[in-house]
Design an enzyme around this catalytic site. Structure first.
Site, PDB file in Angstrom:
ATOM      1  N   LYS A   1      93.205  65.357  81.425  1.00  0.00           N
ATOM      2  CA  LYS A   1      94.361  66.253  81.303  1.00  0.00           C
ATOM      3  C   LYS A   1      94.397  67.261  82.455  1.00  0.00           C
ATOM      4  CE  LYS A   1      94.211  70.002  78.423  1.00  0.00           C
ATOM      5  NZ  LYS A   1      94.617  71.212  79.147  1.00  0.00           N
ATOM      6  N   ASN A   2      93.247  67.872  82.736  1.00  0.00           N
ATOM      7  CA  ASN A   2      93.242  68.955  83.721  1.00  0.00           C
ATOM      8  C   ASN A   2      93.345  68.477  85.167  1.00  0.00           C
ATOM      9  OD1 ASN A   2      93.186  70.726  81.644  1.00  0.00           O
ATOM     10  ND2 ASN A   2      91.078  71.432  81.936  1.00  0.00           N
TER      11      ASN A   2
ATOM     12  N   ARG B   1      93.911  85.990  80.056  1.00  0.00           N
ATOM     13  CA  ARG B   1      94.145  84.967  81.099  1.00  0.00           C
ATOM     14  C   ARG B   1      95.233  85.335  82.105  1.00  0.00           C
ATOM     15  NH1 ARG B   1      93.804  79.019  78.461  1.00  0.00           N
ATOM     16  NH2 ARG B   1      93.304  78.410  80.580  1.00  0.00           N
ATOM     17  N   PRO B   2      94.977  86.322  82.957  1.00  0.00           N
ATOM     18  CA  PRO B   2      95.981  86.718  83.954  1.00  0.00           C
ATOM     19  C   PRO B   2      96.136  85.684  85.071  1.00  0.00           C
ATOM     20  CG  PRO B   2      93.952  87.945  84.278  1.00  0.00           C
ATOM     21  CD  PRO B   2      93.737  87.103  83.056  1.00  0.00           C
ATOM     22  N   VAL B   3      97.193  85.853  85.891  1.00  0.00           N
ATOM     23  CA  VAL B   3      97.399  84.961  87.046  1.00  0.00           C
ATOM     24  C   VAL B   3      97.492  85.774  88.335  1.00  0.00           C
ATOM     25  CG1 VAL B   3      98.440  83.011  85.807  1.00  0.00           C
ATOM     26  CG2 VAL B   3      99.904  84.888  86.577  1.00  0.00           C
TER      27      VAL B   3
ATOM     28  N   VAL C   1      83.081  82.820  80.743  1.00  0.00           N
ATOM     29  CA  VAL C   1      84.324  82.551  81.471  1.00  0.00           C
ATOM     30  C   VAL C   1      85.524  83.251  80.823  1.00  0.00           C
ATOM     31  CG1 VAL C   1      85.888  80.749  82.326  1.00  0.00           C
ATOM     32  CG2 VAL C   1      83.413  80.352  82.318  1.00  0.00           C
TER      33      VAL C   1
ATOM     34  N   CYS D   1      96.936  84.445  75.258  1.00  0.00           N
ATOM     35  CA  CYS D   1      96.779  83.230  74.459  1.00  0.00           C
ATOM     36  C   CYS D   1      95.560  83.417  73.581  1.00  0.00           C
ATOM     37  CB  CYS D   1      96.656  81.998  75.338  1.00  0.00           C
ATOM     38  SG  CYS D   1      95.112  81.901  76.213  1.00  0.00           S
TER      39      CYS D   1
ATOM     40  N   ARG E   1     100.269  77.070  79.576  1.00  0.00           N
ATOM     41  CA  ARG E   1     100.031  77.994  80.689  1.00  0.00           C
ATOM     42  C   ARG E   1      99.938  77.273  82.033  1.00  0.00           C
ATOM     43  NH1 ARG E   1      98.013  82.718  80.260  1.00  0.00           N
ATOM     44  NH2 ARG E   1      96.829  82.247  82.130  1.00  0.00           N
TER      45      ARG E   1
ATOM     46  N   LEU F   1      95.367  86.418  90.592  1.00  0.00           N
ATOM     47  CA  LEU F   1      94.737  85.825  91.784  1.00  0.00           C
ATOM     48  C   LEU F   1      95.642  84.780  92.438  1.00  0.00           C
ATOM     49  CD1 LEU F   1      91.089  85.484  90.407  1.00  0.00           C
ATOM     50  CD2 LEU F   1      91.997  87.265  91.915  1.00  0.00           C
TER      51      LEU F   1
ATOM     52  N   ASP G   1      84.900  74.686  78.261  1.00  0.00           N
ATOM     53  CA  ASP G   1      85.680  73.807  77.384  1.00  0.00           C
ATOM     54  C   ASP G   1      84.801  72.960  76.456  1.00  0.00           C
ATOM     55  OD1 ASP G   1      88.009  74.794  78.392  1.00  0.00           O
ATOM     56  OD2 ASP G   1      88.511  73.062  79.625  1.00  0.00           O
TER      57      ASP G   1
ATOM     58  N   ARG H   1      97.554  68.491  72.119  1.00  0.00           N
ATOM     59  CA  ARG H   1      97.787  68.911  73.503  1.00  0.00           C
ATOM     60  C   ARG H   1      96.762  68.271  74.434  1.00  0.00           C
ATOM     61  NH1 ARG H   1      96.732  74.603  74.320  1.00  0.00           N
ATOM     62  NH2 ARG H   1      96.753  73.708  76.402  1.00  0.00           N
TER      63      ARG H   1
HETATM   64  C1  UD1 Z   1      91.324  75.929  83.665  1.00  0.00           C
HETATM   65  C2  UD1 Z   1      91.415  74.782  82.678  1.00  0.00           C
HETATM   66  C3  UD1 Z   1      90.829  75.203  81.331  1.00  0.00           C
HETATM   67  C4  UD1 Z   1      89.415  75.739  81.509  1.00  0.00           C
HETATM   68  C5  UD1 Z   1      89.363  76.808  82.593  1.00  0.00           C
HETATM   69  C6  UD1 Z   1      87.942  77.250  82.928  1.00  0.00           C
HETATM   70  C7  UD1 Z   1      93.407  73.608  83.441  1.00  0.00           C
HETATM   71  C8  UD1 Z   1      94.812  73.229  83.192  1.00  0.00           C
HETATM   72  N1  UD1 Z   1      92.814  74.413  82.528  1.00  0.00           N
HETATM   73  O1  UD1 Z   1      92.109  77.004  83.152  1.00  0.00           O
HETATM   74  O2  UD1 Z   1      90.814  74.062  80.471  1.00  0.00           O
HETATM   75  O3  UD1 Z   1      88.966  76.310  80.297  1.00  0.00           O
HETATM   76  O4  UD1 Z   1      89.962  76.329  83.812  1.00  0.00           O
HETATM   77  O5  UD1 Z   1      87.171  76.169  83.300  1.00  0.00           O
HETATM   78  O6  UD1 Z   1      92.797  73.179  84.409  1.00  0.00           O
HETATM   79  N2  UD1 Z   1      91.399  84.785  86.005  1.00  0.00           N
HETATM   80  C9  UD1 Z   1      91.837  86.017  86.455  1.00  0.00           C
HETATM   81  N3  UD1 Z   1      92.934  86.051  87.282  1.00  0.00           N
HETATM   82  C10 UD1 Z   1      93.580  84.915  87.686  1.00  0.00           C
HETATM   83  C11 UD1 Z   1      93.109  83.667  87.223  1.00  0.00           C
HETATM   84  C12 UD1 Z   1      92.014  83.641  86.392  1.00  0.00           C
HETATM   85  O7  UD1 Z   1      91.288  87.056  86.118  1.00  0.00           O
HETATM   86  O8  UD1 Z   1      94.562  85.015  88.428  1.00  0.00           O
HETATM   87  C13 UD1 Z   1      90.222  84.729  85.106  1.00  0.00           C
HETATM   88  C14 UD1 Z   1      90.571  84.187  83.714  1.00  0.00           C
HETATM   89  O9  UD1 Z   1      91.050  85.189  82.872  1.00  0.00           O
HETATM   90  C15 UD1 Z   1      89.239  83.637  83.249  1.00  0.00           C
HETATM   91  C16 UD1 Z   1      88.619  83.118  84.557  1.00  0.00           C
HETATM   92  O10 UD1 Z   1      89.309  83.761  85.611  1.00  0.00           O
HETATM   93  O11 UD1 Z   1      88.434  84.656  82.728  1.00  0.00           O
HETATM   94  C17 UD1 Z   1      88.707  81.627  84.763  1.00  0.00           C
HETATM   95  O12 UD1 Z   1      90.024  81.181  84.490  1.00  0.00           O
HETATM   96  P1  UD1 Z   1      90.690  79.954  85.259  1.00  0.00           P
HETATM   97  O13 UD1 Z   1      89.651  79.138  85.935  1.00  0.00           O
HETATM   98  O14 UD1 Z   1      91.815  80.456  86.085  1.00  0.00           O
HETATM   99  O15 UD1 Z   1      91.283  79.115  84.040  1.00  0.00           O
HETATM  100  P2  UD1 Z   1      92.545  78.208  84.109  1.00  0.00           P
HETATM  101  O16 UD1 Z   1      92.700  77.705  85.500  1.00  0.00           O
HETATM  102  O17 UD1 Z   1      93.699  78.875  83.445  1.00  0.00           O
END
Ligand code: UD1
Length: 420
Positions: A22-23, A122-124, A329, A117, A93, A126, A307, A399
């Site tokens: 999936k990922n 889970r911010p974006v 994480v 969630c 997301r 970065l 995961d 999902r």
């Molecule tokens: C992806 C996977 C998810 C997995 C996760 C960690 C997909 C579709 N999903 O989620 O299944 O559990 O990796 O292996 O591939 N963070 C920030 N700012 C950002 C982005 C992330 O602070 O802009 C933080 C998050 O809150 C979290 C950490 O970084 O604590 C890791 O998150 P991230 O690797 O980004 O997870 P996803 O990519 O959403």
């Protein structure tokens, strides 16, 4: 809402095939937006999240075509709308993955800001700061990330403050069509990032260092079509192996990749499993013995994956001894614990660690799934519990797990779906 009813106490035995990851599939589908040529994707898993991503492409005017072998052909030359609406982003997301490709190829994108969630905020941020460093103008207003770039994105030297999987993927995709070189430091090393890089390379991208923490991308002016097969799902693989270990069973999973599951296989061996591997299969035999409790700490790849944390919590709950599991994480990723305790598990949450004292047995109960991997862990708990477990809200499981009840039935489990 559909429910799963499990009659526990059956040792899992038999063979199953693992679906595409999936990922990997989600970013690869988003990557098709980087070219106007046709891209054919094979080995896509049949999952709700994949349907959501196809629907998202559909909303943009791109109509993916599914052939008789269930391969998906995407021709994004018909794109009309450069936005990802909140209705879809709130259910998945990973919709954020269209931001980088849209911006790089079409110079504009509007993507709804994903909210909180079940597993934390889970911010974006970065994703946004990296794309800004590449010359994008980004404002967040009315709940949307509104991004544009005048000419072309520019290559940049980017240091990711945290290891982010989709963040690395978004920036890597955007950088493929940027002007000049992009270097992503502290990049995610997850196998799914590598799979995406291999697909982008097949589309004509110039990428090196994927699989390490420094990825170098030399921008090219155009990408072209290709045919790409998605790698096997390591989390699905691990989930079935843990389910077999918890039930003291003996199974073989095929069409998978043992080389990307080392941390998980090591923990299963510590739990007492006899593991054998071939190039594309893994077998596990518990020799009918109770598992031993293991301790672990989640962290980005190649460490133990977050995961798989909930599934190991389920395994520990019926193991001999006490194990501690630390989640580094995500915040708030222990929602499954309270449901397992309702089934007789002896789990204490202490900050970001759970201490699991193995119980003699669990007892079936009605439980509620809260997120994708938590749902899988409750199914594992149900498979070992005495009596009947009813898992509610299983749309979470659909999902990310293809035909879970059929695959478990193939292994002998007494599980059935009750449609709502
Ligand atoms: C992806 C996977 C998810 C997995 C996760 C960690 C997909 C579709 N999903 O989620 O299944 O559990 O990796 O292996 O591939 N963070 C920030 N700012 C950002 C982005 C992330 O602070 O802009 C933080 C998050 O809150 C979290 C950490 O970084 O604590 C890791 O998150 P991230 O690797 O980004 O997870 P996803 O990519 O959403």
């Amino acid at each position: 809402m559909d429910k799963l009813i499990i009659e526990g106490g059956v040792r899992l035995e038999g063979e199953i095939r693992i679906a595409g990851a999936k990922n990997s599939a989600l970013p690869i589908l988003a990557a098709t937006l980087l070219t106007s040529d046709k891209v054919t994707i094979c080995n896509l898993p049949h999952l709700f999240d994949i349907t959501t991503m196809l629907e998202l492409l559909g909303c943009m005017g791109v109509q993916p075509v599914i052939d008789e072998k269930l391969n998906v052909e995407v021709d994004s030359s018909t794109i009309t709308d450069l936005s990802a609406p909140y209705e879809l982003v709130k259910t998945m997301r990973a919709s954020i993955l269209v931001l980088g490709p849209l911006l790089a190829k079409h110079k504009r994108a509007e993507v709804a800001l994903p909210g909180g969630c079940a597993i934390g905020s889970r911010p974006v941020n970065l994703h946004i700061t990296a794309l800004e460093a590449m010359g994008a103008d980004i404002v967040v207003e009315d709940g949307y990330i509104k991004a544009s770039v005048k000419d072309r994105l520019k290559g940049a030297h980017i240091f990711m403050d945290m290891v982010t999987v989709t963040g690395t993927e978004n920036v890597m995709m955007a950088a493929c069509l940027a002007d000049g070189q992009t270097i992503i430091e502290n990049a995610a090393r997850e196998p799914e990032v590598v799979d995406l890089a291999l697909c982008l390379i097949a589309m004509g991208a110039d990428i090196s260092g994927h699989g390490t923490d420094t990825i170098v991308i030399n921008g090219v002016s155009d990408l072209h079509g290709c045919t790409y097969s998605v790698m096997p799902d390591r989390i699905e693989t691990g989930t079935y192996l843990i389910a077999a270990a918890a039930t003291r069973g003996k199974i073989k999973v095929k069409d998978t990749r043992p080389d990307i599951l080392e941390a998980v296989l090591l923990k299963l061996e510590q739990a007492g499993a006899d593991i054998k591997v071939g190039e594309d299969w893994i077998s596990l035999d518990m020799h009918n013995q109770q598992p031993k409790a293991v301790s672990l700490r989640t962290a980005p790849y190649p460490a133990f994956p977050t995961d798989m944390q909930a599934q190991f919590t389920a395994l520990n709950s019926i193991a001999s001894g006490t194990g501690s599991i630390t989640e580094t994480v995500f915040e708030n990723r222990f929602m499954h614990v309270h449901e397992m305790n309702r089934m007789g598990a002896l789990i204490k949450v202490e900050g970001n660690t759970v201490i699991v004292e193995g119980a003699e047995t669990l007892k079936g109960a009605p439980v509620m799934a809260t997120d994708l991997r938590a749902s899988a862990s409750l199914i594992i708990a149900g498979l070992v519990a005495s009596g009947e477990t009813i898992v509610d809200r299983i749309y979470h499981i659909d999902r990310g797990y293809e035909c879970i009840e059929e695959k478990l039935q193939l292994l002998g489990a007494k599980i059935r779906r009750i449609p709502s």
